[in-house]
Design a protein around this motif. Structure first.
Motif, mmCIF file in Angstrom:
data_model
loop_
_atom_site.group_PDB
_atom_site.id
_atom_site.type_symbol
_atom_site.label_atom_id
_atom_site.label_comp_id
_atom_site.label_asym_id
_atom_site.label_seq_id
_atom_site.Cartn_x
_atom_site.Cartn_y
_atom_site.Cartn_z
ATOM 1 N N THR A 76 35.462 33.394 -5.662
ATOM 2 C CA THR A 76 36.404 32.275 -5.643
ATOM 3 C C THR A 76 36.969 32.053 -4.243
ATOM 4 O O THR A 76 37.125 30.909 -3.797
ATOM 5 N N ILE A 77 37.277 33.139 -3.532
ATOM 6 C CA ILE A 77 37.820 33.016 -2.173
ATOM 7 C C ILE A 77 36.766 32.422 -1.234
ATOM 8 O O ILE A 77 37.082 31.577 -0.384
ATOM 9 N N SER A 78 35.520 32.823 -1.397
ATOM 10 C CA SER A 78 34.447 32.255 -0.571
ATOM 11 C C SER A 78 34.318 30.760 -0.822
ATOM 12 O O SER A 78 34.160 29.967 0.120
ATOM 13 N N LEU A 79 34.385 30.365 -2.089
ATOM 14 C CA LEU A 79 34.313 28.954 -2.432
ATOM 15 C C LEU A 79 35.506 28.204 -1.824
ATOM 16 O O LEU A 79 35.348 27.125 -1.243
ATOM 17 N N GLN A 80 36.694 28.784 -1.946
ATOM 18 C CA GLN A 80 37.903 28.153 -1.419
ATOM 19 C C GLN A 80 37.815 27.975 0.094
ATOM 20 O O GLN A 80 38.176 26.925 0.638
ATOM 21 N N LEU A 81 37.316 28.997 0.787
ATOM 22 C CA LEU A 81 37.158 28.923 2.237
ATOM 23 C C LEU A 81 36.225 27.785 2.625
ATOM 24 O O LEU A 81 36.522 26.994 3.534
ATOM 25 N N GLU A 122 45.196 42.059 9.178
ATOM 26 C CA GLU A 122 44.227 43.139 9.411
ATOM 27 C C GLU A 122 42.793 42.632 9.277
ATOM 28 O O GLU A 122 41.926 42.965 10.090
ATOM 29 N N ARG A 123 42.552 41.811 8.275
ATOM 30 C CA ARG A 123 41.211 41.253 8.075
ATOM 31 C C ARG A 123 40.817 40.364 9.257
ATOM 32 O O ARG A 123 39.679 40.421 9.747
ATOM 33 N N CYS A 124 41.755 39.535 9.705
ATOM 34 C CA CYS A 124 41.468 38.642 10.827
ATOM 35 C C CYS A 124 41.133 39.433 12.090
ATOM 36 O O CYS A 124 40.222 39.061 12.851
ATOM 37 N N ASN A 125 41.851 40.524 12.317
ATOM 38 C CA ASN A 125 41.577 41.365 13.491
ATOM 39 C C ASN A 125 40.174 41.963 13.415
ATOM 40 O O ASN A 125 39.451 42.036 14.413
ATOM 41 N N HIS A 126 39.806 42.399 12.224
ATOM 42 C CA HIS A 126 38.478 43.002 12.066
ATOM 43 C C HIS A 126 37.370 41.966 12.282
ATOM 44 O O HIS A 126 36.338 42.262 12.890
ATOM 45 N N ILE A 127 37.601 40.749 11.786
ATOM 46 C CA ILE A 127 36.602 39.692 11.933
ATOM 47 C C ILE A 127 36.533 39.209 13.378
ATOM 48 O O ILE A 127 35.481 38.779 13.857
ATOM 49 N N GLY A 128 37.669 39.289 14.082
ATOM 50 C CA GLY A 128 37.730 38.774 15.448
ATOM 51 C C GLY A 128 38.139 37.315 15.495
ATOM 52 O O GLY A 128 37.647 36.541 16.314
ATOM 53 N N CYS A 174 36.227 35.348 5.745
ATOM 54 C CA CYS A 174 37.480 34.890 6.350
ATOM 55 C C CYS A 174 38.504 34.518 5.280
ATOM 56 O O CYS A 174 38.146 33.960 4.235
ATOM 57 N N PRO A 175 39.777 34.789 5.524
ATOM 58 C CA PRO A 175 40.810 34.386 4.566
ATOM 59 C C PRO A 175 41.051 32.885 4.639
ATOM 60 O O PRO A 175 40.961 32.281 5.711
ATOM 61 N N PRO A 176 41.328 32.244 3.517
ATOM 62 C CA PRO A 176 41.594 30.800 3.537
ATOM 63 C C PRO A 176 42.988 30.484 4.075
ATOM 64 O O PRO A 176 43.883 31.346 4.080
#
Length: 478
Positions: A36-41, A77-83, A381-383
């Motif tokens: 669902t998050i992938s779809l939302q993104l 934290e997720r954003c930092n890991h993704i860059g 990536c987070p939406p």
């Protein structure tokens, strides 16, 4: 550049080129793995690029697209890991739709626009019954007679049953037993709430392809939380009808830097479960050709194996969340899924699929030349919009401000097959009554009725065109 950052792993980022989005896509994975998050993104990212989206919301969670998200330590934290930078949290322009008209604007179409192929699949008719239904539509089309709602179709079926012998020369054998079976299945369909769907005003494609004042693509969110359980076949048929309408009515656009519209079909296995082969073959053809109209289609399901192979092979963007391997059959399926990716020498795709965490996925896209990239293991990536549903109060407030509220609020019931056929029956009964001065022969009475029928057919034909034209899935060409 029109591109969408899908995710990263600290070393590599995966970016979807929007020019390749009309090559379609797939989001798959077990329940609770982050589909669902992938779809939302994807939906909100296309909206930011100015691309309208149509999204089937199965659980109600995607209504969060209409509200701004909020930062928290896990997102940072997720954003930092993704860059990547923390998203600019914001709401996306959203229109709410609902076939039942309770949680959104009422999405409708007509029997005539649906056509016999999709309707026979919806009613799960056998070959004989399907043939009779085709005969009914052929008669209505030849007469220029629109079938707008269920009572129109019932009236036509009754008329065909009574006139079966005289019509058989042009339309084949009209079996009263088959017509009776179709009538009974229409009653079941009505019990599922389809009478609210088959009526006017019908949904206009232009209302799904809008941009807001800032140029962002409007996301049309169809709430199917009730429909998916109450009438799953109606859900599948509506999505096929929408795909058919877009294919038949949109112009060719050639190669473009981004799509004109992107569709997201959740619970895709319901689209193909028990669908007749002739329908699946037609859908395969539409999916293959609709990309030239600038339309991208993303299927969302638990396993890629839910999608027919010939359609699966056309899906260029792949986002694969975790799958579970509890049985030998599951393990075999996972190996088949892994073979659909271009291998990455740094890991075994089949082994990684079962170890992915929530919000983590194996991703492959098409490069600028249209070739699939090697699969990468990334965090999605987070939406920027809210994760989770909006409240009922927020939904009602948005619906009250909808610019299309007045257009779709009231049901319209104009003259169609039911009224026309009722007039024919009344005219035939009137002309058959004895005249006190001079009793006409039965042949004269028949001639009077025939003259009326022909006159009425010409009048209808002058308005609508004597023969209506249908497209690849049997829907009307406008």
């Amino acid at each position: 550049m029109n591109s969408i950052l899908l995710g990263g792993n600290g070393n590599t980022q995966v970016v979807l080129n929007a020019a390749m989005a009309n090559r379609h896509g797939l989001i798959s994975g077990a329940t609770g793995t982050g589909k669902t998050i992938s779809l939302q993104l994807l939906a909100e990212s296309f909206s930011e690029l100015g691309v309208p989206c149509f999204v089937a919301d199965v659980k109600g969670d995607l209504s969060g697209l209409a509200a701004a998200g909020k930062d928290n330590p896990k997102i940072s934290e997720r954003c930092n890991h993704i860059g990547m930078a923390v998203p600019n949290f914001s709401a996306k322009p959203t229109l709410f739709w609902d076939i039942y008209g309770q949680r959104g604007l009422q999405a409708r179409t007509t029997i005539s626009e649906m056509g016999p192929l999709l309707l026979s699949s919806l009613l799960e008719l056998n070959d004989t019954q399907t043939g009779v239904l085709y005969s009914c539509f052929a008669f209505a089309d030849d007469e220029g007679m629109l079938l707008l709602d269920l009572k129109d179709l019932r009236a036509l079926l009754g008329f065909m049953a009574n006139k079966g012998n005289s019509l058989s020369g042009n339309y084949g054998n009209i079996s009263t037993a088959s017509i009776g079976a179709i009538q009974r299945k229409l009653l079941v369909l009505e019990e599922q709430g389809a009478d609210a769907f088959f009526t006017e005003p019908a949904l206009e494609l232009g209302d799904l392809m809008q941009n807001d004042f800032s140029g962002k693509g409007v996301i049309s969110l169809l709430d199917v939380t009730r429909l998916i359980h109450q009438a799953p076949k109606l859900y599948a048929t509506f999505l096929f009808w929408l795909l058919s309408e877009l294919f038949e009515n949109l112009p060719e656009v050639g190669d473009a830097d981004k799509p004109k519209l992107v569709l997201f079909f959740d619970e895709a296995h319901l689209l193909f479960n028990d669908a007749p082969k002739v329908l699946v073959d037609k859908i395969e053809q539409v999916v293959r050709l609709i990309r030239s109209k600038g339309v991208g289609v993303f299927f969302i399901s638990q396993s890629p194996m839910d999608i027919p192979p010939n359609i699966l092979g056309q899906l260029g963007c792949r986002i694969q969340h975790a799958l579970r391997a509890f049985t030998p059959k599951d393990q075999k399926s996972i190996r088949a899924v892994a073979e659909n990716f271009r291998p990455n020498p740094n890991f075994s795709t089949a082994e990684v699929i079962t170890t992915l965490g929530v919000g983590e996925a194996l991703v492959s896209v098409l490069d600028n030349k249209g070739a699939p990239t090697q699969v990468e293991r990334v965090l999605i990536c987070p939406p920027a919009s809210r994760i989770g549903p909006i409240s009922d109060e927020e939904r009602l407030a948005l619906l009250a401000r909808s610019p299309l509220k007045n257009k779709y609020q009231e049901t319209v019931d104009r003259e169609s097959a039911f009224e026309i056929l009722s007039q024919r029956v009344n005219a035939a009964q009137t002309s058959s009554k004895p005249n006190v001065a001079k009793k006409p022969s039965s042949r004269q009475s028949d001639n009077a009725a025939e003259a009326f029928f022909k006159s009425l057919a010409r009048a209808v034909g002058s308005k609508l065109g004597q023969s209506l034209v249908r497209g690849i899935l049997g829907s009307l060409k406008r």
